[in-house]
Design an enzyme around this catalytic site. Sequence first.
Site, mmCIF file in Angstrom:
data_model
loop_
_atom_site.group_PDB
_atom_site.id
_atom_site.type_symbol
_atom_site.label_atom_id
_atom_site.label_comp_id
_atom_site.label_asym_id
_atom_site.label_seq_id
_atom_site.Cartn_x
_atom_site.Cartn_y
_atom_site.Cartn_z
ATOM 1 N N GLN A 111 0.860 -1.187 0.000
ATOM 2 C CA GLN A 111 0.000 0.000 0.000
ATOM 3 C C GLN A 111 0.894 1.233 0.000
ATOM 4 O O GLN A 111 1.699 1.429 0.914
ATOM 5 C CB GLN A 111 -0.913 0.029 1.228
ATOM 6 C CG GLN A 111 -1.900 1.190 1.198
ATOM 7 C CD GLN A 111 -2.645 1.351 2.513
ATOM 8 O OE1 GLN A 111 -2.075 1.806 3.505
ATOM 9 N NE2 GLN A 111 -3.917 0.966 2.534
ATOM 10 N N TYR A 194 -5.123 11.208 4.543
ATOM 11 C CA TYR A 194 -3.788 11.430 4.001
ATOM 12 C C TYR A 194 -3.885 12.184 2.673
ATOM 13 O O TYR A 194 -4.940 12.711 2.326
ATOM 14 C CB TYR A 194 -3.049 10.102 3.879
ATOM 15 C CG TYR A 194 -2.785 9.477 5.230
ATOM 16 C CD1 TYR A 194 -2.020 10.142 6.188
ATOM 17 C CD2 TYR A 194 -3.330 8.234 5.574
ATOM 18 C CE1 TYR A 194 -1.800 9.588 7.445
ATOM 19 C CE2 TYR A 194 -3.106 7.678 6.829
ATOM 20 C CZ TYR A 194 -2.347 8.360 7.759
ATOM 21 O OH TYR A 194 -2.136 7.825 9.004
ATOM 22 N N ARG A 342 -7.643 -5.604 13.018
ATOM 23 C CA ARG A 342 -7.093 -5.913 14.333
ATOM 24 C C ARG A 342 -7.077 -7.402 14.658
ATOM 25 O O ARG A 342 -6.188 -7.879 15.378
ATOM 26 C CB ARG A 342 -7.850 -5.133 15.407
ATOM 27 C CG ARG A 342 -7.443 -3.675 15.488
ATOM 28 C CD ARG A 342 -8.394 -2.843 16.318
ATOM 29 N NE ARG A 342 -9.606 -2.520 15.584
ATOM 30 C CZ ARG A 342 -10.624 -1.832 16.088
ATOM 31 N NH1 ARG A 342 -10.585 -1.407 17.340
ATOM 32 N NH2 ARG A 342 -11.684 -1.561 15.358
#
Length: 390
Positions: A111, A194, A342
Amino acid sequence: MSSISTTSVRFPNLAKPTKLGALSLRNRTIMASMARNRAVPASFPSDAMATFYAQRAGPSGAGLVLTDATMVSPQGTEWGTSPGLWTEEHAKAWKKVTDAVHQQGGLIMVQLYHVGRCGHPDMPIHKLSGQPLWAPSAIAARGGQFRDLPGEPGYPTPTPIPDPTVILDEFTHAAKMAILAGFDGVELHCANGYLVDQFLSDTANFRTDKWGGSVENRVRFGLEAVRRLIEVWGADRVGAKVSPAGGYNDSYHTTPESRVETYKTFITELDALNLAYIQIAGYNAWGDPKHGGVPQGYPHDMIETYGPLIKKSKLIVNQDYDGESAEKVVKEGKAEAVVFARNYIANPDYYKRIEEGIPLNASHMETWYPTGTNLGVGYTDYPFAPEVLA
């Protein structure tokens, strides 16, 4: 293909192999990109990272592994030990990771991202760039906490990027380095506040040139960045991640209507490029900073709102799914595969555990980010199911 029989599993639709562009996945669980800050020395993937990804790419793990968000230049950094991919030396370090994953029969995509205004000019790696902190406009994100810097400052006011094609060139170069590194494809990080997300936002992007203003102009940078990756890899090995609900890193729009219109346009244009997949991440209440006590995100149904727009690419989804909810969304044909975050931190064999009903390891948040030199603590030391059952 998976070593787990599809006739004896709890979630047969998750167990079915599938294709995302040129990639053949042995099951429909994908490990999400998660910042774990183990690139030591700074920005170079460590041996611990090779072990971590290989553990989760084996026959009992994910059908596809996505790496930590990886910087395309030292100018686009947020933390001191996030991985980078802007030199051949970075590519050689990543090759240890991809080789380890491939030895397990797994697939791994990198990524790529640039943090824009979410960085800090005093970060040691950023200083290597010799550039100021760049973003679409001179508008600081609220919040932030740079734990690596004295006084733990928040986000500073950035300098408007003079020519965004300079950063597009960095994406092109990083994509070429990803080939040297042995990855199976690349994903553009368009989410979580971002740089690409900043260009999309009508509260972070006040430019008056072709990169700002109208929706068509604000989606331009992200689309051009994806096209740069396609030029290197081909569309069938390129994915894109978006987070229309926003909230994280002070990501928001003036109105819900503006947000939905922007992302409908962006996702429609991304789909027209016939990507391997488009990953849509849902609302993350845990990551929403709630400035002034008011959440910045806009929770809404990601699949209902944007799913019908995706006709050429495959849709993969990411929003606190467990085995039951993931099986349902795949069985109903609403998504091709499901991204888990997670649960893959604490369970290297998460796929095996949900399919066979094996209890999950507990995840210890205090070890998510290392504070010492032992990078394996809370990273590569979580037990596999046979150890637990024994």
